[in-house]
Design a protein around this motif. Structure first.
Motif, PDB file in Angstrom:
ATOM      1  N   HIS A  22     -50.053 -29.885 -35.942  1.00 55.54           N
ATOM      2  CA  HIS A  22     -50.002 -30.244 -34.525  1.00 55.54           C
ATOM      3  C   HIS A  22     -49.921 -29.002 -33.646  1.00 55.54           C
ATOM      4  O   HIS A  22     -50.629 -28.883 -32.642  1.00 55.54           O
ATOM      5  N   ILE A  23     -49.053 -28.067 -34.026  1.00 51.97           N
ATOM      6  CA  ILE A  23     -48.881 -26.874 -33.186  1.00 51.97           C
ATOM      7  C   ILE A  23     -50.131 -26.007 -33.220  1.00 51.97           C
ATOM      8  O   ILE A  23     -50.521 -25.418 -32.207  1.00 51.97           O
ATOM      9  N   GLN A  24     -50.777 -25.940 -34.374  1.00 48.19           N
ATOM     10  CA  GLN A  24     -52.009 -25.142 -34.448  1.00 48.19           C
ATOM     11  C   GLN A  24     -53.096 -25.740 -33.556  1.00 48.19           C
ATOM     12  O   GLN A  24     -53.893 -25.019 -32.952  1.00 48.19           O
ATOM     13  N   GLY A  26     -50.626 -26.454 -29.720  1.00 48.05           N
ATOM     14  CA  GLY A  26     -49.473 -25.685 -29.260  1.00 48.05           C
ATOM     15  C   GLY A  26     -48.254 -26.589 -29.239  1.00 48.05           C
ATOM     16  O   GLY A  26     -48.382 -27.800 -29.415  1.00 48.05           O
ATOM     17  N   HIS A  27     -47.084 -25.988 -29.021  1.00 47.57           N
ATOM     18  CA  HIS A  27     -45.914 -26.886 -29.080  1.00 47.57           C
ATOM     19  C   HIS A  27     -45.706 -27.639 -27.780  1.00 47.57           C
ATOM     20  O   HIS A  27     -45.121 -28.716 -27.761  1.00 47.57           O
ATOM     21  N   TRP A  34     -41.331 -29.580 -26.342  1.00 44.37           N
ATOM     22  CA  TRP A  34     -40.742 -29.889 -27.647  1.00 44.37           C
ATOM     23  C   TRP A  34     -40.240 -31.318 -27.692  1.00 44.37           C
ATOM     24  O   TRP A  34     -40.268 -31.956 -28.740  1.00 44.37           O
ATOM     25  N   LEU A  56     -43.143 -33.475 -28.436  1.00 45.20           N
ATOM     26  CA  LEU A  56     -43.914 -33.128 -29.633  1.00 45.20           C
ATOM     27  C   LEU A  56     -43.773 -34.107 -30.800  1.00 45.20           C
ATOM     28  O   LEU A  56     -44.789 -34.491 -31.402  1.00 45.20           O
ATOM     29  N   CYS A  71     -37.552 -30.031 -34.417  1.00 48.58           N
ATOM     30  CA  CYS A  71     -38.903 -29.491 -34.615  1.00 48.58           C
ATOM     31  C   CYS A  71     -38.954 -28.020 -34.173  1.00 48.58           C
ATOM     32  O   CYS A  71     -39.538 -27.173 -34.853  1.00 48.58           O
ATOM     33  N   ARG A  72     -38.368 -27.758 -33.013  1.00 45.48           N
ATOM     34  CA  ARG A  72     -38.394 -26.386 -32.510  1.00 45.48           C
ATOM     35  C   ARG A  72     -37.701 -25.435 -33.470  1.00 45.48           C
ATOM     36  O   ARG A  72     -38.200 -24.351 -33.799  1.00 45.48           O
ATOM     37  N   TRP A 128     -39.734 -24.841 -36.575  1.00 49.28           N
ATOM     38  CA  TRP A 128     -40.872 -23.960 -36.303  1.00 49.28           C
ATOM     39  C   TRP A 128     -40.411 -22.513 -36.115  1.00 49.28           C
ATOM     40  O   TRP A 128     -40.928 -21.606 -36.755  1.00 49.28           O
ATOM     41  N   ARG A 148     -43.060 -20.644 -38.388  1.00 48.19           N
ATOM     42  CA  ARG A 148     -43.844 -19.726 -37.571  1.00 48.19           C
ATOM     43  C   ARG A 148     -44.602 -18.746 -38.463  1.00 48.19           C
ATOM     44  O   ARG A 148     -44.022 -18.182 -39.398  1.00 48.19           O
TER      45      ARG A 148
END
Length: 333
Positions: free
Chosen positions: A28-30, A33-34, A37, A40, A53-54, A57, A62
């Motif tokens: 999802h982040i790729q 992006g986040h 949060w 997300l 989640c944050r 990551w 990361r």
DNA sequence: AACTTACACAACCGCCGGAAC
DNA sequence: AGTTCCGGCGGTTGTGTAAGT
């Protein structure tokens, strides 16, 4: 006022992340992006709160995170920065590319803190531990007691009580350990710096040596504000090294009134004393009058047994106590 | 082999300050 | 001005694992 914690919502999963969850989060982040949060988890199809989640990551997933053991250089940097910044893990982490504040915090608590303690350095103040010095402060008493004991053995066949002898033995071993540490770690500790340079000097990590001997200047991490830098540097330089130096200056004569009391030692006492040391139970042995008589419970001296009790969890103290029970008595050679 | 203890580290919790509404 | 949102931080807890008994 405050808001309710995002994790209060029922039904959200907690605990270790599964590989599937990790993959969802990364994917999802790729792609997106986040973003927010908080939003997300829903968007990514995760049954977690945004905060979880944050953290997952930033602390683990990361891509720029460096994994693996800390290098000696990284250790050095952490220790030096900690001496300047305290537990400002995020600030420390910002100077260690690829390392997270959480990782550094954990590493500090599990490795570096113990390392400093074993070197006789207080990990909070980065100065020689005062609990050691309290015992060192009893040195004049112990020397006097030892001399007195020799005299009495020669002339009157009277012995010091076993507890006093044990104290002196512990001190002897402690000095050995301290000197060993200092020899093994050249220029490595504030203690070494003080004794090697000038005990009353004003050396600081900022000024010259780092903990591992490499010159470093960390004033750049203290912020862009020049006044702030100056203030912190001045503070570091001005802090007197009172505790250690004043103890080292202590005049033997100052303590002539506080020699340990001598009591008649029964044949059982040496055994008892050793057992009590092993069991770390001297302080509570109220049934044994000689142990209380012979303790160093003067106004300005922490009882030696308290010192041991406080630190007995450290391997350092275990080592000392073990040596106390196995090594020959030094004053009877 | 089973159990206990100690350790390392990931994850959580509560709080805070700043921004947005 | 008050409230809520959000991200960040530091402290603490929980869990898995290695080491010891």
């Amino acid at each position: 006022m405050g808001r309710s914690p995002c994790c209060d919502e029922n039904g959200l999963k907690k605990g270790p992340w599964t590989q599937e969850e990790d993959e969802k989060l990364i994917e999802h982040i790729q792609k997106h992006g986040h973003g927010s949060w908080r939003a997300l988890p829903k968007q990514a199809g995760l049954n977690r709160c945004g905060k979880s989640c944050r953290l997952r990551w930033t602390n683990y997933l990361r891509p720029d995170i460096k994994r693996g053991n800390f290098t000696p250089e990284e250790e050095e940097t952490i220790i030096n920065l900690h001496s300047l910044l305290g537990n400002k893990w995020s600030s420390i982490a910002s100077n260690l590319p690829g390392r997270t504040d959480n990782e550094i915090k954990n590493y500090w608590n599990t490795h570096l803190r113990k390392k400093l303690l074993q070197m006789g350095i207080d990990p909070v103040t980065h100065r020689p531990r005062t609990d050691h010095l309290n015992v060192l402060a009893a040195l004049p008493q112990l020397i006097a007691a030892a001399n007195f004991n020799s005299l009495m053995n020669l002339n009157q066949n009277v012995q010091l009580d076993a507890a006093t002898l044990a104290k002196a033995q512990i001190l002897h071993n402690m000095i050995q350990v301290l000197s060993t540490n200092n020899n093994n770690i050249p220029c490595s500790s504030p203690l070494t710096m003080q004794t090697n340079n000038n005990i009353f000097g004003q050396s600081s990590y900022l000024e010259n040596q780092s903990l591992f001997g490499q010159p470093q200047n960390f004033s750049h991490v203290l912020g862009a504000n020049q006044d702030e830098k100056l203030m912190v540097e001045n503070q570091m330089i001005d802090q007197p090294l009172d505790s250690f130096s004043s103890l080292m200056q202590m005049d033997v004569q100052d303590d002539h009134n506080s020699l340990p009391l001598l009591v008649a030692a029964s044949p059982e006492e040496p055994k008892q004393s050793q057992m009590m040391i092993k069991n770390k139970d001297v302080r509570h042995d109220t049934s044994n009058p000689s142990s209380s008589n012979s303790s160093f419970t003067q106004d300005h001296h922490q009882p030696w047994c308290d010192t041991i009790d406080d630190e007995a969890g450290d391997s350092y103290w275990k080592e000392i106590i073990e040596q106390t029970c196995t090594e020959p008595w030094p004053f009877h050679e």
